[in-house]
Structure formats: structure tokens, C-alpha cells
Design a protein around this motif. Structure first.
Motif, PDB file in Angstrom:
ATOM      1  N   ILE A   1      93.645  44.376 -23.507  1.00 10.11           N
ATOM      2  CA  ILE A   1      92.415  45.157 -23.419  1.00 10.11           C
ATOM      3  C   ILE A   1      92.628  46.220 -22.349  1.00 10.11           C
ATOM      4  CG2 ILE A   1      89.943  45.087 -22.916  1.00 10.11           C
ATOM      5  CD1 ILE A   1      90.002  42.112 -23.770  1.00 10.11           C
TER       6      ILE A   1
ATOM      7  N   THR B   1      90.400  48.661 -21.368  1.00  9.65           N
ATOM      8  CA  THR B   1      89.206  49.065 -20.634  1.00  9.65           C
ATOM      9  C   THR B   1      88.797  47.980 -19.643  1.00  9.65           C
ATOM     10  OG1 THR B   1      88.023  48.349 -22.619  1.00  9.65           O
ATOM     11  CG2 THR B   1      88.235  50.706 -22.256  1.00  9.65           C
TER      12      THR B   1
ATOM     13  N   SER C   1      86.885  45.114 -17.575  1.00  9.51           N
ATOM     14  CA  SER C   1      86.211  43.901 -18.023  1.00  9.51           C
ATOM     15  C   SER C   1      84.695  44.048 -17.872  1.00  9.51           C
ATOM     16  CB  SER C   1      86.697  42.702 -17.202  1.00  9.51           C
ATOM     17  OG  SER C   1      86.021  41.532 -17.573  1.00  9.51           O
ATOM     18  N   GLY C   2      83.957  43.503 -18.830  1.00  9.28           N
ATOM     19  CA  GLY C   2      82.498  43.552 -18.761  1.00  9.28           C
ATOM     20  C   GLY C   2      81.914  44.295 -19.944  1.00  9.28           C
ATOM     21  N   ARG C   3      80.594  44.392 -19.972  1.00 10.71           N
ATOM     22  CA  ARG C   3      79.895  45.083 -21.055  1.00 10.71           C
ATOM     23  C   ARG C   3      80.015  46.589 -20.885  1.00 10.71           C
ATOM     24  NH1 ARG C   3      74.217  41.668 -20.809  1.00 10.71           N
ATOM     25  NH2 ARG C   3      75.099  39.610 -21.296  1.00 10.71           N
TER      26      ARG C   3
ATOM     27  N   ALA D   1      85.028  49.444 -25.999  1.00 10.07           N
ATOM     28  CA  ALA D   1      86.192  48.733 -25.463  1.00 10.07           C
ATOM     29  C   ALA D   1      87.418  49.187 -26.244  1.00 10.07           C
ATOM     30  CB  ALA D   1      86.029  47.223 -25.573  1.00 10.07           C
TER      31      ALA D   1
ATOM     32  N   GLY E   1      81.616  47.577 -26.990  1.00  3.88           N
ATOM     33  CA  GLY E   1      82.089  47.122 -25.682  1.00  3.88           C
ATOM     34  C   GLY E   1      81.645  45.762 -25.212  1.00  3.88           C
ATOM     35  N   GLY E   2      81.320  44.851 -26.098  1.00  5.34           N
ATOM     36  CA  GLY E   2      80.986  43.500 -25.662  1.00  5.34           C
ATOM     37  C   GLY E   2      82.227  42.727 -25.245  1.00  5.34           C
ATOM     38  N   VAL E   3      82.085  41.851 -24.267  1.00  8.88           N
ATOM     39  CA  VAL E   3      83.220  41.086 -23.761  1.00  8.88           C
ATOM     40  C   VAL E   3      83.844  40.242 -24.860  1.00  8.88           C
ATOM     41  CG1 VAL E   3      83.941  39.296 -22.137  1.00  8.88           C
ATOM     42  CG2 VAL E   3      82.269  41.025 -21.428  1.00  8.88           C
ATOM     43  N   ARG E   4      83.013  39.533 -25.610  1.00  4.60           N
ATOM     44  CA  ARG E   4      83.512  38.639 -26.658  1.00  4.60           C
ATOM     45  C   ARG E   4      84.160  39.422 -27.805  1.00  4.60           C
ATOM     46  NH1 ARG E   4      84.095  33.261 -25.312  1.00  4.60           N
ATOM     47  NH2 ARG E   4      82.322  32.588 -24.052  1.00  4.60           N
TER      48      ARG E   4
ATOM     49  N   ALA F   1      85.773  42.369 -27.620  1.00  2.80           N
ATOM     50  CA  ALA F   1      87.102  42.824 -27.198  1.00  2.80           C
ATOM     51  C   ALA F   1      88.092  41.673 -27.162  1.00  2.80           C
ATOM     52  CB  ALA F   1      87.012  43.494 -25.828  1.00  2.80           C
ATOM     53  N   GLN F   2      87.654  40.536 -26.658  1.00  5.51           N
ATOM     54  CA  GLN F   2      88.538  39.368 -26.598  1.00  5.51           C
ATOM     55  C   GLN F   2      88.914  38.884 -27.991  1.00  5.51           C
ATOM     56  OE1 GLN F   2      86.273  36.619 -24.176  1.00  5.51           O
ATOM     57  NE2 GLN F   2      87.129  37.420 -22.255  1.00  5.51           N
TER      58      GLN F   2
END
Length: 432
Positions: free
Chosen positions: A8, A10, A12-14, A18, A84-87, A89-90
Motif C-alpha cells: 500500500i 498511501t 495508513s488510515g481513512r 488508497a 480509501g478505506g483501511v479494509r 486497501a488491505q
């Protein structure tokens, strides 16, 4: 084939968007296996919209391809731009790895760019300085480093050294070809000019270090001269406790301001006096230690008797405080009033010009300790070569010149060891 890595890119975070980056020979193959838009002839540097197919859900986003060698890493690079949500992107990263990519190490994208000749080692360090910059001056100094200004200067020096090395090598290998021998006087003059230029770079590190780490400013003087009030006034908020009682400040109180793009770390020290209790004496001893190490010392006083600390090594500025209620004596560098703000703007200007200098952020400085050490090594080798000329030992001169060239090469990365390279890129985050 280069192993394909993914991360990733970008923070980390909202966020709004992303970015998940792939680099390596299978980047496009992996990306297309999880993208709904099955365009037949994908063109580089264009963004294609579609659904990113993930485990259990899909996210609408974009795919862009950068073909080797016209990419950041010099390899085939593919990027997904998703929400751009954390989940989210992961999940995209997890899918890339399940299809054959490997999670990138810290700084591995930039390391590949260096190994593929896309940027020098010094340029990579400049990029890290820009990313981590906490002041405008460091941002600009890092930008100059990233734009290859130092690398270009160093390579010019290396080329000039190479010319001298070639001349010396010819004389060593074929002494009979030139009955007059090598032009030692001419070589000595060229080495002297090289030394001057390397020495200029070395001397800029003192300012460069202050730009990178900040300038230490100790505020000292006798009790009740308004040191804490001056700290608060310079900071623009109440950081230190202010009281009419002597000995209120018993330990160092710190705060930071930015002047002309440079960070100045202000330290309010305990008032220095002869008679003090056990606890206050500890604070006074700490104050003396801070004063001895400070880049700038503001000696604050409020009467005609100026305190003169005997352990000042940095630049001393004699500050007469309470000019709003006291007559200004002769001998002070500047008169201020912490209570009314009179003279504070002039004091800030004097502080800025006393250590780093006016418009320091617009000039190029050596800001990396590693570069400073390499330049010092090169300078020592050049001095040794000069001594060799005096006793006409061409073989020793040749060794010294090669040592100087190698030392300069440590800056650009040409002669840097794997340990140095790994240390440099370990400073980066994953995804850069």
C-alpha cells in the motif's frame, strides 16, 4: 525475471483514495487477474476504470500501468487506485499477494529504482528527508538533494579525479614515453583546487546539520530576569511557569519555533545564582550543561550588570529584558520586553541570522552525516596525495587518488557497500 512486490503506497488510515502498487515482471498479469475491465491492449500511463475483484466483494476503482524502464522503479509497475478505506486497501493488497506477489520490504520500491539506475543513493536520501521534513528548510534541502544537485557536483569531482588518475597511471606504466616525467606541479595545482571544492562541501555540514536537527537556543541568566516570560513570548503561548519567586524554574523547559524555515529549539534554563538549595542546585548544574552545548545562548538581564557565563561555546546574544520599564544600558545586543512584545521580532531575526544565516533555506547544504563522513574521507585522501607529490611517489599518489574517488562514490552509491545501501533504504516506510 524480477520478483513482483506489492504494498500500500498511501498513508495508513481513512482517506479519499488508497493506492496499491505492484512492481516486477508479473505486475500487469496479477493486476488484470483481479480487474473487471479486460482491455485487450492496455496502454501505459492511462487510467482504466473498472471493478477490482476481491474476496467476497468488489470495489470500483482505477488501474494504471507504467512500462519498464519508464517507471519509478525501472520495472513494470501497476497501481490500483481504490476507495480509501483501511479494509479495502488491505483487501486489495491481500489479493495481489494471493495471486503471486510478495509483500515489499521497507523502501524496496525506491531501492529497486536505485539499483536500476533511476536515481542515485544521495537522491534517495533526499527523498527520505523530504518525506520526513518538519521544517521548510529541511524540505528544500532535501529537494535539492533529491534533484541530484549533490550527485552532479560529486560526479564532476570524480571525473576530474579520474583524469588525474589516468595521467598518473600512464607515467607509472610507461615512464620512458615522456622524458620530462609527469607534470607534478600541474597535478598539485589541480589537487589543490579539488581540495578547496571538497572543503566547501564539508564546511556546509555545520549549517546543514542545524537545518536537519534544529538549532539549540539556551535562555540563561540570573533568577527573575524574565527568562520564562521571554520563552513564552517567543513561543506565542504559555509554556513555562512565570512567578516573582526566585528559583521557580528548576529544570529545563523546552519549546520550538520556526524562523525562516528552520526549527529553533528554545530551552529555558534555571536561573544561575551562587546560593541555592539542593534541588535548585541540580537545575543550575543542568543549566550550565545546556549552555555549554547550545548553538545560541540568550543571556538575559534586566539591570546594568550583565551576567557573563564562562562556559558559552555557541553564539551569545546579550538580551536586555523589561525595556518597557527600565532604561536600556550600553553593551546589550538587543533590548526587548517580554511583557509588551517590544523588540521580539528583531530578536527572532537576530537569532535566525546568528546561527544558520539569512535565506539559508534557499541554499544547498550537506545535511546527511554519511555524506559528511565520505567527504572528510575524500579530503584526507587528497591531502595525502598532495604530500605524496612532494616526495614524488606516484604509486602512493595513485592509491590516494583512488581512495578519494571511492569515498566520493559512497555518496552517489557507486562504491557504497551493501550494508550502507540497506541502512539507507531501511529509513523508508513500506510502499515507498
Amino acid at each position: 525475471m524480477s520478483e513482483t512486490i506489492a504494498a500500500i503506497a498511501t498513508a495508513s488510515g481513512r482517506g479519499g483514495v488508497a493506492i496499491i502498487r505492484l512492481s516486477g515482471d508479473k505486475s500487469l498479469e496479477i493486476a488484470m487477474n483481479m480487474f473487471s475491465n479486460k482491455v485487450q491492449d492496455i496502454q501505459p500511463n492511462y487510467m482504466y476504470s473498472g471493478n477490482i475483484i476481491l474476496d467476497g466483494f468488489e470495489d470500483y476503482g482505477f488501474l494504471v500501468l507504467f512500462k519498464a524502464p519508464k517507471s519509478f522503479t525501472g520495472e513494470e509497475v501497476a497501481e490500483f487506485h481504490c476507495h480509501g478505506g483501511v479494509r479495502i486497501a488491505q483487501s486489495v493488497l491481500k489479493k495481489c499477494i494471493s495471486l503471486g506477489a510478495r509483500l515489499a520490504d521497507r523502501g524496496e520500491f525506491t531501492k529497486r529504482a536505485f539499483l536500476n539506475g533511476k536515481l542515485s543513493l544521495a537522491s534517495a536520501e533526499g527523498m527520505a528527508d523530504m518525506i520526513n521534513a518538519e521544517s521548510d528548510a529541511l524540505l528544500r534541502a532535501g529537494s535539492m538533494l533529491y534533484s541530484e544537485k549533490l550527485t552532479g557536483s560529486v560526479r564532476v569531482l570524480q571525473d576530474r579525479l579520474k583524469d588525474i588518475l589516468a595521467e598518473v597511471a600512464v607515467e607509472i606504466d610507461y615512464p620512458e614515453e615522456d622524458s620530462d616525467g609527469a607534470d607534478l606541479r600541474g597535478i598539485a595545482e589541480r589537487l589543490s583546487n579539488l581540495k578547496v571544492e571538497v572543503a566547501k562541501l564539508v564546511s556546509s555540514y555545520d549549517t546543514g546539520k542545524k537545518i536537519k536537527e534544529g538549532v539549540t537556543v539556551a535562555i540563561c541568566g540570573k533568577p527573575n530576569t524574565g527568562k520564562s516570560s521571554l520563552l513564552n513570548a517567543l513561543l506565542g503561548y504559555d509554556k513555562a511557569i512565570v512567578s516573582d519567586e526566585e528559583g521557580t524554574t528548576r529544570d529545563a523547559v523546552e519549546g520550538a519555533i520556526e524562523l525562516d524555515g528552520v526549527i529553533y529549539n528554545l530551552i529555558d534554563t534555571a536561573g544561575i545564582r551562587e546560593r541555592a538549595g539542593a534541588v535548585e542546585s541540580i537545575g543550575i548544574n543542568r543549566a550550565k550543561t545546556i549552555i555549554a552545548c547550545a548553538d545560541i545562548v540568550l543571556s538575559v538581564y534586566e539591570d546594568e550588570k550583565l551576567p557573563l557565563p564562562d562556559n558559552i561555546r555557541g553564539k551569545e546574544i546579550k538580551v536586555f529584558n523589561k525595556c518597557d520599564i527600565r532604561q536600556i544600558p550600553e553593551g546589550c545586543d538587543i533590548a526587548v520586553s517580554a511583557a509588551t512584545g517590544e523588540g521580539l521580532a528583531e530578536l527572532k531575526k537576530l537569532i535566525s541570522e546568528s546561527c544558520v544565516g539569512e535565506n539559508a533555506s534557499d541554499k544547498a547544504f550537506i545535511i546527511e552525516e554519511r555524506h559528511f563522513a565520505a567527504l572528510k574521507k575524500a579530503l584526507n585522501a587528497l591531502e595525502s596525495a598532495e604530500n605524496g607529490i612532494k616526495i614524488n611517489t606516484l604509486d602512493i599518489i595513485s592509491v590516494d587518488l583512488k581512495d578519494a574517488w571511492d569515498a566520493l562514490g559512497e555518496i552517489t552509491g557507486e562504491t557504497a557497500s551493501e550494508e550502507i545501501i540497506s541502512t539507507v533504504f531501511a529509513k523508508f516506510c513500506v510502499g515507498k
